[in-house]
Design a protein around this motif. Sequence first.
Motif, PDB file in Angstrom:
ATOM      1  N   ASP A   1       0.828  -1.214   0.000  1.00 54.94           N
ATOM      2  CA  ASP A   1       0.000   0.000   0.000  1.00 54.94           C
ATOM      3  C   ASP A   1       0.860   1.262   0.000  1.00 54.94           C
ATOM      4  OD1 ASP A   1      -2.264  -1.541  -0.009  1.00 54.94           O
ATOM      5  OD2 ASP A   1      -2.651  -1.337   2.145  1.00 54.94           O
TER       6      ASP A   1
ATOM      7  N   LEU B   1       2.626   1.705  -3.411  1.00 48.34           N
ATOM      8  CA  LEU B   1       1.734   2.182  -4.469  1.00 48.34           C
ATOM      9  C   LEU B   1       1.420   3.667  -4.311  1.00 48.34           C
ATOM     10  CD1 LEU B   1      -0.716  -0.814  -4.875  1.00 48.34           C
ATOM     11  CD2 LEU B   1       1.019  -0.034  -6.478  1.00 48.34           C
ATOM     12  N   VAL B   2       1.244   4.116  -3.085  1.00 48.41           N
ATOM     13  CA  VAL B   2       1.005   5.541  -2.856  1.00 48.41           C
ATOM     14  C   VAL B   2       2.226   6.352  -3.264  1.00 48.41           C
ATOM     15  CG1 VAL B   2       0.659   7.272  -1.061  1.00 48.41           C
ATOM     16  CG2 VAL B   2      -0.740   5.215  -1.076  1.00 48.41           C
TER      17      VAL B   2
ATOM     18  N   LEU C   1       4.475   5.530  -5.489  1.00 48.20           N
ATOM     19  CA  LEU C   1       4.552   5.473  -6.946  1.00 48.20           C
ATOM     20  C   LEU C   1       3.618   6.504  -7.581  1.00 48.20           C
ATOM     21  CD1 LEU C   1       5.574   4.013  -9.521  1.00 48.20           C
ATOM     22  CD2 LEU C   1       3.587   2.526  -9.286  1.00 48.20           C
ATOM     23  N   ILE C   2       2.416   6.614  -7.076  1.00 44.27           N
ATOM     24  CA  ILE C   2       1.467   7.589  -7.608  1.00 44.27           C
ATOM     25  C   ILE C   2       1.965   9.013  -7.377  1.00 44.27           C
ATOM     26  CG2 ILE C   2      -0.861   8.538  -7.296  1.00 44.27           C
ATOM     27  CD1 ILE C   2      -1.771   5.623  -6.791  1.00 44.27           C
ATOM     28  N   ILE C   3       2.514   9.270  -6.198  1.00 41.21           N
ATOM     29  CA  ILE C   3       3.046  10.604  -5.909  1.00 41.21           C
ATOM     30  C   ILE C   3       4.165  10.963  -6.870  1.00 41.21           C
ATOM     31  CG2 ILE C   3       4.361  11.940  -4.208  1.00 41.21           C
ATOM     32  CD1 ILE C   3       2.663  10.536  -2.047  1.00 41.21           C
TER      33      ILE C   3
ATOM     34  N   MET D   1       4.706   9.702  -9.866  1.00 42.90           N
ATOM     35  CA  MET D   1       4.184   9.821 -11.224  1.00 42.90           C
ATOM     36  C   MET D   1       3.503  11.172 -11.446  1.00 42.90           C
ATOM     37  SD  MET D   1       2.737   5.961 -11.857  1.00 42.90           S
ATOM     38  CE  MET D   1       1.668   6.491 -13.147  1.00 42.90           C
ATOM     39  N   VAL D   2       2.885  11.702 -10.423  1.00 40.21           N
ATOM     40  CA  VAL D   2       2.201  12.988 -10.553  1.00 40.21           C
ATOM     41  C   VAL D   2       3.197  14.143 -10.503  1.00 40.21           C
ATOM     42  CG1 VAL D   2       0.585  14.556  -9.395  1.00 40.21           C
ATOM     43  CG2 VAL D   2      -0.006  12.155  -9.694  1.00 40.21           C
ATOM     44  N   THR D   3       4.200  14.060  -9.632  1.00 38.40           N
ATOM     45  CA  THR D   3       5.114  15.187  -9.455  1.00 38.40           C
ATOM     46  C   THR D   3       6.257  15.213 -10.457  1.00 38.40           C
ATOM     47  OG1 THR D   3       6.399  13.961  -7.811  1.00 38.40           O
ATOM     48  CG2 THR D   3       4.627  15.402  -6.998  1.00 38.40           C
TER      49      THR D   3
END
Length: 166
Positions: free
Chosen positions: A27, A30-31, A33-35, A37-39
């Motif tokens: 968990d 994955l969080v 990774l998303i951070i 990918m966005v930044t």
Amino acid sequence: MAMHLPSNKGRGRRAPMAEINVTPLVDVMLVLLIIFMVTAPLLTAGVPVNLPESRAKALQQDAKPVQIAIDRVGDVYVDTVKVRFEELPQLLAPLAQKRDADGKPPQIFLRADQALDYGKVMRVMGELNRAGLNRVSMVTDAASANDAAGSPAAAPAEAATKDGAQ
């Protein structure tokens, strides 16, 4: 499917659990990774510029180039620092003295807003040429029909100078 359940036969003591619960680790990863990918795309563009589209392929770069941006109103930025046009020659002179391993001046990425007057872009390119910085690439947005990823592309500028500098 066999499952080992601790029994209460041995004087009320339970056996220690020897398994690692990886669900919280997954968990958190994955969080993160998303951070990232966005930044990550936000870290590359320092000055908001509406780039024109081009069909040119992206250049392969080894060293970090110097970014020069001209926004919609004509303000000039070297990397992310806003400079007046009159101060540009003083800032470009030390850059022209730097050389890479091959003895070439640093690569310059010129980003200019597509609504900008062509003369303002040429004034900045003229100052770059006068300072001896002739490795200039103009950064554009890749054409959406040709590049599904939509990554920015840098096209080498063909400067119309006497010495044929690029």
